[in-house]
Write a protein that holds these residues in place. Sequence first.
Motif, PDB file in Angstrom:
ATOM      1  N   ALA A   1       0.830  -1.283  -0.111  1.00  0.00           N
ATOM      2  CA  ALA A   1       0.073  -0.006   0.236  1.00  0.00           C
ATOM      3  C   ALA A   1       0.905   1.225   0.053  1.00  0.00           C
ATOM      4  CB  ALA A   1      -0.968  -0.147   1.262  1.00  0.00           C
ATOM      5  N   VAL A   2       0.593   2.171  -0.750  1.00  0.00           N
ATOM      6  CA  VAL A   2       1.131   3.556  -0.862  1.00  0.00           C
ATOM      7  C   VAL A   2       0.240   4.598  -0.455  1.00  0.00           C
ATOM      8  CG1 VAL A   2       1.749   5.107  -2.488  1.00  0.00           C
ATOM      9  CG2 VAL A   2       3.015   2.866  -2.570  1.00  0.00           C
ATOM     10  N   ASN A   3       0.519   5.673   0.328  1.00  0.00           N
ATOM     11  CA  ASN A   3      -0.461   6.790   0.575  1.00  0.00           C
ATOM     12  C   ASN A   3       0.357   8.046   0.069  1.00  0.00           C
ATOM     13  OD1 ASN A   3       1.781   6.969   2.796  1.00  0.00           O
ATOM     14  ND2 ASN A   3       0.055   7.808   4.118  1.00  0.00           N
ATOM     15  N   THR A   4       1.603   7.831  -0.463  1.00  0.00           N
ATOM     16  CA  THR A   4       2.390   9.071  -0.593  1.00  0.00           C
ATOM     17  C   THR A   4       3.120   8.885  -2.051  1.00  0.00           C
ATOM     18  OG1 THR A   4       2.687   9.434   1.619  1.00  0.00           O
ATOM     19  CG2 THR A   4       3.929  10.721   0.112  1.00  0.00           C
ATOM     20  N   LEU A   5       2.947   9.603  -3.021  1.00  0.00           N
ATOM     21  CA  LEU A   5       3.773   9.691  -4.066  1.00  0.00           C
ATOM     22  C   LEU A   5       4.614  10.797  -4.345  1.00  0.00           C
ATOM     23  CD1 LEU A   5       1.273   8.014  -6.824  1.00  0.00           C
ATOM     24  CD2 LEU A   5       3.136   6.855  -5.577  1.00  0.00           C
ATOM     25  N   LEU A   6       5.847  10.577  -4.657  1.00  0.00           N
ATOM     26  CA  LEU A   6       6.839  11.767  -4.879  1.00  0.00           C
ATOM     27  C   LEU A   6       7.023  11.857  -6.380  1.00  0.00           C
ATOM     28  CD1 LEU A   6       8.792  13.989  -3.855  1.00  0.00           C
ATOM     29  CD2 LEU A   6      10.446  12.237  -3.693  1.00  0.00           C
ATOM     30  N   LEU A   7       6.565  12.700  -7.004  1.00  0.00           N
ATOM     31  CA  LEU A   7       6.442  12.673  -8.497  1.00  0.00           C
ATOM     32  C   LEU A   7       7.904  13.295  -9.008  1.00  0.00           C
ATOM     33  CD1 LEU A   7       2.791  13.951  -8.979  1.00  0.00           C
ATOM     34  CD2 LEU A   7       3.602  11.539  -8.752  1.00  0.00           C
ATOM     35  N   GLY A   8       8.133  12.775 -10.304  1.00  0.00           N
ATOM     36  CA  GLY A   8       9.323  13.175 -10.870  1.00  0.00           C
ATOM     37  C   GLY A   8       9.708  12.282 -12.194  1.00  0.00           C
ATOM     38  N   GLU A   9      10.796  12.242 -12.669  1.00  0.00           N
ATOM     39  CA  GLU A   9      10.916  11.429 -13.861  1.00  0.00           C
ATOM     40  C   GLU A   9      10.786   9.775 -13.361  1.00  0.00           C
ATOM     41  OE1 GLU A   9      14.878  11.577 -15.501  1.00  0.00           O
ATOM     42  OE2 GLU A   9      14.823  13.653 -16.031  1.00  0.00           O
ATOM     43  N   GLU A  10      11.023   9.615 -12.166  1.00  0.00           N
ATOM     44  CA  GLU A  10      10.548   8.244 -11.585  1.00  0.00           C
ATOM     45  C   GLU A  10       9.545   8.627 -10.474  1.00  0.00           C
ATOM     46  OE1 GLU A  10      13.776   5.844  -9.931  1.00  0.00           O
ATOM     47  OE2 GLU A  10      14.093   4.710 -11.831  1.00  0.00           O
ATOM     48  N   ILE A  11       8.684   7.785 -10.377  1.00  0.00           N
ATOM     49  CA  ILE A  11       7.651   7.995  -9.279  1.00  0.00           C
ATOM     50  C   ILE A  11       8.240   7.086  -7.936  1.00  0.00           C
ATOM     51  CG2 ILE A  11       5.161   7.706  -8.520  1.00  0.00           C
ATOM     52  CD1 ILE A  11       4.721   7.880 -11.573  1.00  0.00           C
ATOM     53  N   HIS A  12       8.137   7.691  -6.800  1.00  0.00           N
ATOM     54  CA  HIS A  12       8.526   6.833  -5.595  1.00  0.00           C
ATOM     55  C   HIS A  12       7.431   6.924  -4.764  1.00  0.00           C
ATOM     56  CE1 HIS A  12      13.070   7.139  -6.131  1.00  0.00           C
ATOM     57  NE2 HIS A  12      12.561   7.978  -7.080  1.00  0.00           N
ATOM     58  N   GLY A  13       7.107   5.747  -4.221  1.00  0.00           N
ATOM     59  CA  GLY A  13       6.106   5.340  -3.429  1.00  0.00           C
ATOM     60  C   GLY A  13       6.388   5.161  -1.951  1.00  0.00           C
TER      61      GLY A  13
END
Length: 275
Positions: free
Chosen positions: A86-98
């Motif tokens: 489960a992911v409740n936070t996405l850090l966006l950019g060239e790669e998506i970090h969960g």
Amino acid sequence: MTSPSRLAVWGDPIDHSRSPDLHNAAYRLLGLDWEYGRRQVDEAGFDEALDSLDATWRGLSLTMPLKERAHARAHALDDDARLTGAVNTLLLGEEIHGFNTDVGGLTSALVAAGLAQVRTARVLGGGATARSALVSLLRLGVDEVELRMRRPEQAEELAGFAQRMGLKATTNELGSGSPPPPSVDLTVSTLPGSAALPDDVMTVLAREGGALFSAAYAPWPTALAQAWTDAPVLTGLEMLLHQAVAQIRIFLNGAPDAALPDEPAVLGVMRAALR
């Protein structure tokens, strides 16, 4: 190029969310010209909505029913997201970090409430938040947990998850006619605030349930919280507060454990925003 400055919480429903209050209060104190809003996005529409975001977007907070979809879309995951699925936070950019900040958020909320010494617990409900709750309980030293939910297949899956982590887990139906619950130190309810349980079920759960943590906070008090007359009750706003601090660390520093500048003051203005 201008640094990305747009953020939001997505979910369905979403109008009740207090996340914008928390985040915007923190960003004002930190002197960040960031915009944090909310958007109703259902599971079917999540991929299209995510793909439509441009480079002005820094990150997202996710609530039900999007945590598993966000997990599937992340290119990289932190340990808690990988463990819980489960992911409740996405850090966006060239790669998506969960990331999953619910685990640490619940742990911090229970410690702050003086509930760090519990050894037996009951978890009501069986979704993504329930898995996060089990990880948090394990880290607090809980070794026995009873799981109560309405769907037998969900109970079997969650019990397997708990047992793989080393928790002694039993399952029972959440409804009238189910076996009487054992006495526990803490009950963690991951049920929606509007969930309706029979009065006789709520009465016996409250009598044998120790302290209550309810992940729900709107509407408040929930019917379950009102049944808890003889033990402490902790609202989901406490978990929301602590997991939001970790989210802000991620959006600012890229990691949930990288402290914010003057973090006690940030926590203070966020707590005030909830009043």
